[in-house]
Design a protein around this motif. Structure first.
Motif, PDB file in Angstrom:
ATOM      1  N   LEU B 174       0.830  -1.204   0.000  1.00 55.71           N
ATOM      2  CA  LEU B 174       0.000   0.000   0.000  1.00 55.71           C
ATOM      3  C   LEU B 174       0.868   1.260   0.000  1.00 55.71           C
ATOM      4  O   LEU B 174       2.087   1.195   0.164  1.00 55.71           O
ATOM      5  N   LEU B 198     -10.475  -4.601  -5.728  1.00 57.76           N
ATOM      6  CA  LEU B 198     -10.169  -3.176  -5.886  1.00 57.76           C
ATOM      7  C   LEU B 198      -8.797  -2.977  -6.536  1.00 57.76           C
ATOM      8  O   LEU B 198      -8.607  -2.061  -7.337  1.00 57.76           O
ATOM      9  N   MET B 199      -7.850  -3.837  -6.155  1.00 55.11           N
ATOM     10  CA  MET B 199      -6.489  -3.688  -6.694  1.00 55.11           C
ATOM     11  C   MET B 199      -6.445  -4.035  -8.189  1.00 55.11           C
ATOM     12  O   MET B 199      -5.724  -3.420  -8.966  1.00 55.11           O
ATOM     13  N   GLY B 201      -7.061  -3.995 -11.831  1.00 57.82           N
ATOM     14  CA  GLY B 201      -7.545  -2.948 -12.733  1.00 57.82           C
ATOM     15  C   GLY B 201      -7.398  -1.538 -12.200  1.00 57.82           C
ATOM     16  O   GLY B 201      -7.901  -0.601 -12.811  1.00 57.82           O
ATOM     17  N   SER B 202      -6.711  -1.367 -11.064  1.00 61.86           N
ATOM     18  CA  SER B 202      -6.589  -0.007 -10.510  1.00 61.86           C
ATOM     19  C   SER B 202      -5.354   0.704 -11.027  1.00 61.86           C
ATOM     20  O   SER B 202      -5.066   1.836 -10.614  1.00 61.86           O
ATOM     21  N   THR B 205      -2.891   2.710  -8.807  1.00 61.51           N
ATOM     22  CA  THR B 205      -3.280   3.936  -8.096  1.00 61.51           C
ATOM     23  C   THR B 205      -3.747   3.660  -6.670  1.00 61.51           C
ATOM     24  O   THR B 205      -3.916   4.599  -5.890  1.00 61.51           O
ATOM     25  N   LEU B 206      -3.983   2.396  -6.319  1.00 63.18           N
ATOM     26  CA  LEU B 206      -4.447   2.060  -4.962  1.00 63.18           C
ATOM     27  C   LEU B 206      -3.440   1.199  -4.201  1.00 63.18           C
ATOM     28  O   LEU B 206      -3.522   1.092  -2.975  1.00 63.18           O
ATOM     29  N   VAL B 457     -12.555   6.438  -2.878  1.00 57.78           N
ATOM     30  CA  VAL B 457     -11.779   5.236  -2.566  1.00 57.78           C
ATOM     31  C   VAL B 457     -10.288   5.536  -2.708  1.00 57.78           C
ATOM     32  O   VAL B 457      -9.469   5.124  -1.872  1.00 57.78           O
ATOM     33  N   LYS B 458      -9.944   6.263  -3.745  1.00 56.31           N
ATOM     34  CA  LYS B 458      -8.541   6.645  -3.945  1.00 56.31           C
ATOM     35  C   LYS B 458      -8.028   7.447  -2.740  1.00 56.31           C
ATOM     36  O   LYS B 458      -6.948   7.166  -2.200  1.00 56.31           O
ATOM     37  N   ALA B 460      -9.142   7.411   0.230  1.00 61.88           N
ATOM     38  CA  ALA B 460      -9.146   6.578   1.436  1.00 61.88           C
ATOM     39  C   ALA B 460      -7.892   5.708   1.512  1.00 61.88           C
ATOM     40  O   ALA B 460      -7.329   5.517   2.584  1.00 61.88           O
ATOM     41  N   LEU B 461      -7.467   5.173   0.368  1.00 64.35           N
ATOM     42  CA  LEU B 461      -6.355   4.214   0.392  1.00 64.35           C
ATOM     43  C   LEU B 461      -5.009   4.855   0.071  1.00 64.35           C
ATOM     44  O   LEU B 461      -3.960   4.280   0.344  1.00 64.35           O
TER      45      LEU B 461
END
Lengths: 477, 477
Positions: B174, B198-199, B201-202, B205-206, B457-458, B460-461
Motif C-alpha cells: 500500500l 479493488l487492486m 484494474g486499478s 493507483t491504490l 476510494v482513492k 481513502a487508500l
C-alpha cells in the motif's frame, strides 16, 4: 417536533401509506433473524416502491442522520439484517421492489430488482429454457438483493461460482441517496476500479443493492447422482481430483459427509435409507449434469468415471441413483444433515473454508485437536469439499444443557476452531457472512491491514455511518 | 541536503546498488511508453528485490512525499506506466521480483511474483501439463503485476474471462508501505469487502501488486481453427449464438473482421493467403479447443457445427484449417490487422465495448455515422465479437498528413466515437485501460457518481496521492 418526528413525516409523505409503517404487528416479524438469535427494534419499516423512492428516502435519512438496516428475505445466517435494540434505525425492506424486468434468452441474462425471491427467479429462468445456477435452503424467501449483499454460496459454487460470479451488472443506492448505476452488463470494461465488486458481499454497509443483471445458464437436460463410500476424507479429495480430471465439464456438485452425519439423518428420518449396504467412514455425493448438448453422453461418462475410480482404488463402494426419485433421496440426506445433527443435542456450528488442497488435512487435524482438547465432544465436518468449504460442527458432551454449554465451553470451542482455521490460512466465514454474529471474531482474527482498509473504504463511501451500523466492519482497536 | 537527496540516500541504503539507479542510460528506455506517445522523467529508478524491500521503500516515499510510478514490462497501451515530465516521481520497476514461487498441479495454481513475464508463466505451466489461459501481443514483456493492475484481456476472454477471473489470491504493498496479504486462495470467503478486486484494474493507483496466486487450466490437447465468410456482422452475431448453443464448452475464440481488414493484411504480408476463394463482406475466425477428455470428439463436432451453420444459412462459405500451420496462418491474419490498417495511413484507434447483444447493431450504426459525418474517412471494426469488444478504427481521408490530421479531425472523431459508445451504454476502454491517454475522456464521459466513488476510494487508500499520480482517476470538475 423531534428530529425523528420530522424525519417520519417527511418519509411518510415521500413513500405513502404502503411505503412506511410503524405498525408493530407488521414490523415485529422482521425484527428477529432467521435463526432466532438476534432481536432488534426500529423506528419504522420503509418499503419503497422503486429506486427513485429509495434514493429520496436515503437523502432524508442522510439529512436527519437516521441509520438504515436493509433487509431482503430475512433469511441470513449471521444477523446481518436485524437492527440493534436501540430502536433508532429504520428497517428498510426491499421486498416491494420485486420485478423481474427482463429475461433475455440470447445473451442469457436476467435483470432483477432486489426484492425478487430466488425461487421466483428460478421459475422465470426455467420458463425460458434457462436456469439460474445458485440455490440454497432459503430459496423460498432469500432475495436477489440479499444474495448479492452477502455473496451467497450453496452447493453449485464448485461449477458456477458464488453470487459474485453471477452478477454482470448492478445498481445500488448510496448512503447519501445518489444512485450507483452499473446495471448495463459489459463483458469487458477497464474504466477503473470495479466498484460493483465492492458492493457484492458488503452486507449493506457500503450501499443498498436495488437491481442486478444476472448471468443465466442453459437448462440442464439430465443429471446423474452418485453416492460413494470412502475410507477417509483424504481419499475423498483424491476422488474429487479424479472426477475433475475426467469430467470437470459436467461436475455439478461434490459433497462429503462422515458416517456420523449419515447415521444422524437416518435416525431423524425414518423413511430415509442408506444409499449403500456396507458401512463406510466417509461418503461422497456427486452430481454430474449436462445441458442438451451433453446429455446423451452423460450416463456413459458416469459409468466410466465410477469404473476408473474403482480401479484406482479411490472408493470402497458406489451406486448410481436409479431414477430421479432416488437422486432426490440422496440429496435429501445431504440437505438434512444440519437438522439431524442438531437433533442429537447442542452443537457449535462453524462455516469455514481453507485452501481446497488443504481441506482434507485440515479436517483430519481439526477433528482430532478439538476432540482431544474438549473431552466428550464429537467434531464432524461435512459439505462442499470441492470449494474448500465445510460446515464444522462440534457436538456437546452427552447430557450437556444447551444454553449454559453454548455460553461457556461452546464459545471457547468456537474460538479454538476459528484460531485453527486462521492458522491454516482459512476463513471464519466461508459463505454465511459476518453480520453481527462474527463481527467481533473478525476484529480479533482479521488481518489488521485488511481491517484498516475496510474501515477506510467504509468511511469513504458512508462517512456518516448510516448504512447497516454495527454489522460486518469491526470497530477500531 | 534537500528532501529529495535525503530520500535518495535512504533509498540507496535500503535497496543497495542493484536496487536503485540514477543512471540515465539505464532509466531512459523506461521513460517512454510502448507506443512512443508519452515521455516522462524520474528522480531515479528503484528495482526492489522483494516485497519487504518494496514495503520499506514505500515507507520512505510516504515519509518524504515522493510519488511513485509502478512499471512492469512497460507494454501498456495507455501510458499508465510512464511518469509525467516533472521529474519528481520515482520510477518503480517490479521486474526484479520475477520468481514463480510454485506451480501446483492438483489445485492448478501458480504463485507468481509481479515481475514474472507472461511468456515465462506460459512455459512454466506447460512444463506441468497445464496452461495459463490469457495471452496478448506483448506476452514477451508484459508482467503478471502489470496484467493484474490493468485487468488485461486478449483473445481468450470469451471462454476464460479477463485477468480478474484468473486471480485467486493477491499481495500488494500500500501507499504507506503496509502489505495487503490476500495471497492464500480461498474459493469461498465472505469476510467482508473483496479488497483484492479493488487492486485488480486499478493501474497502480491504490496499491502495488507484488505477487498473485493464479488459476491454471488443463493443457489443450487439440484445436480446430475455422474461417467463415459472412454477409453481415449481424449474421456473425447469429453464428456466434449458434456456436455457443452447440459448442460453448469448446469455444476458445471468436473473432470477426471486415473485408477491408483482410485486404489490408493481404497487402501488407505478401506471403499471406486469403482463407476463402470468394469475397465476403465479413469474416469470422473461430477456434474450438479441448483438453485430453474432449480431444477425440473435437474434429467431428467442428464438422457438425459447420454443417448445421450452413444449413441455417448463417454463413456463405467456410473452411477448417487443414493443419497446425494453416491454423497459425489464420491467426496471423487476425494478429496483423492493426499493423496492416496502420500501414494504410493515419487512423484513430478505439478500444471499446458495448453489451454483447448490441455489438452488431452498434458497429453497423457507428460505421455509418462516422463515415457520413467525416467525409472521406473509412471506419472499420474488428475483434472480439463474443466479448462485445471491438477495435474501432477510423482511417483518415486519403492523402491526410498524420500529425495535423490526428490533432484536429482525428481528435474530434475520437470524441464522437466515445460519445456514441457512451450513448450505447458501453465503455471507452474495454481492455487497454485509462492511464494518462484516456483520463480526460473518462472525466468527460464517466458517470459522475462513479467518478466520485473512485475519488473517495482513492483518497481513502492513498491519502497523500503518491501512487501513480495523474493516471486513471480524473480530477474533480
Amino acid at each position: 417536533m423531534s428530529v425523528n418526528d420530522e424525519f417520519l413525516v417527511a418519509a411518510q409523505s415521500l413513500l405513502g401509506p404502503r411505503g412506511l409503517t410503524r405498525d408493530a404487528d407488521l414490523i415485529t416479524p422482521w425484527l428477529t433473524d432467521w435463526r432466532g438469535r438476534f432481536h432488534g427494534a426500529a423506528i419504522a419499516m420503509a418499503s419503497p416502491a422503486d429506486t427513485n423512492e429509495l434514493a429520496g428516502l436515503m437523502q432524508l435519512c442522510s439529512h436527519h442522520r437516521v441509520p438504515v438496516v436493509p433487509q431482503g428475505g430475512n433469511s441470513g445466517m449471521s444477523g446481518g439484517a436485524t437492527p440493534d435494540g436501540s430502536g433508532t434505525a429504520l428497517l428498510l425492506s426491499l421486498r416491494r421492489m420485486n420485478a423481474i424486468r427482463s429475461v433475455d434468452v440470447a445473451p442469457r441474462e436476467a435483470v432483477c430488482e432486489a426484492g425478487v425471491v430466488l425461487q421466483t427467479l428460478h421459475d422465470a429462468a426455467a420458463a425460458q429454457g434457462l436456469r439460474f445456477p445458485l440455490t440454497l435452503g432459503g430459496k423460498g424467501s432469500a432475495t436477489v438483493g440479499g444474495l448479492i449483499a452477502t455473496n451467497a454460496g450453496g452447493t453449485q459454487v464448485l461449477r458456477h461460482g458464488s453470487m459474485r460470479a453471477q452478477v454482470l451488472g448492478l445498481e445500488a443506492v448510496l448512503a447519501d441517496g445518489r444512485v450507483f448505476d452499473a446495471l448495463t452488463p459489459l463483458k469487458k470494461d477497464n474504466r477503473g476500479f470495479d466498484l460493483k465488486q465492492l458492493m457484492i458481499g458488503s452486507e449493506g454497509t457500503l450501499g443498498i443493492v436495488t437491481a442486478a443483471t444476472l448471468r443465466l445458464q442453459p437448462a440442464l437436460a439430465d443429471r446423474v447422482v452418485l453416492w460413494a463410500g470412502i475410507d477417509s476424507i483424504r481419499d475423498a479429495r483424491k476422488l474429487l481430483l479424479h472426477v475433475q480430471n475426467l469430467a470437470e465439464d459436467i461436475l455439478e456438485g461434490f459433497e462429503v459427509l462422515p458416517e456420523h452425519s449419515l447415521d444422524a439423518v437416518l435416525a431423524l428420518l425414518p423413511a430415509a435409507r442408506a444409499p449403500l449396504n456396507g458401512r463406510h467412514r466417509w461418503h461422497a455425493l456427486i452430481e454430474l449434469a449436462a445441458d442438451n448438448a451433453g446429455a446423451a453422453a452423460l450416463p456413459g461418462r458416469a459409468e466410466e468415471l465410477l469404473t476408473s475410480a474403482f480401479e484406482a482404488g479411490l472408493l470402497e463402494d458406489a451406486t448410481i441413483a436409479a431414477n430421479e426419485a432416488q437422486a432426490e433421496a440422496f440429496w435429501t440426506i445431504r440437505d438434512e444433515i444440519s437438522p439431524a445433527e442438531r437433533a442429537l443435542g447442542p452443537a457449535m456450528q462453524h462455516d469455514i473454508s481453507v485452501p481446497v488442497a488443504a481441506m482434507a488435512d485440515f479436517v483430519t487435524e481439526a477433528v482430532a485437536a478439538v476432540e482431544a482438547r474438549y473431552e466428550g465432544t464429537t467434531a464432524i465436518a461435512f459439505g462442499h469439499l470441492g470449494d474448500g468449504n465445510v460446515h464444522f460442527h462440534v457436538l456437546a458432551p452427552k447430557g450437556a444443557d444447551r444454553a449454559p454449554w453454548e455460553a461457556s465451553q461452546g464459545k471457547e470451542i468456537s474460538s479454538f476452531v476459528h484460531d485453527l482455521v486462521t492458522q491454516w490460512g482459512g476463513s471464519i466465514s466461508a459463505e454465511h457472512g459476518i453480520g453481527q454474529l462474527k463481527r467481533d471474531e473478525l476484529g480479533r482474527l482479521g488481518h489488521p491491514v485488511q481491517l484498516d482498509m475496510m474501515r477506510a473504504v467504509k468511511a469513504a463511501l458512508d462517512p456518516l455511518g448510516l448504512l447497516n451500523p454495527g454489522k460486518l466492519v469491526p470497530p477500531c482497536g
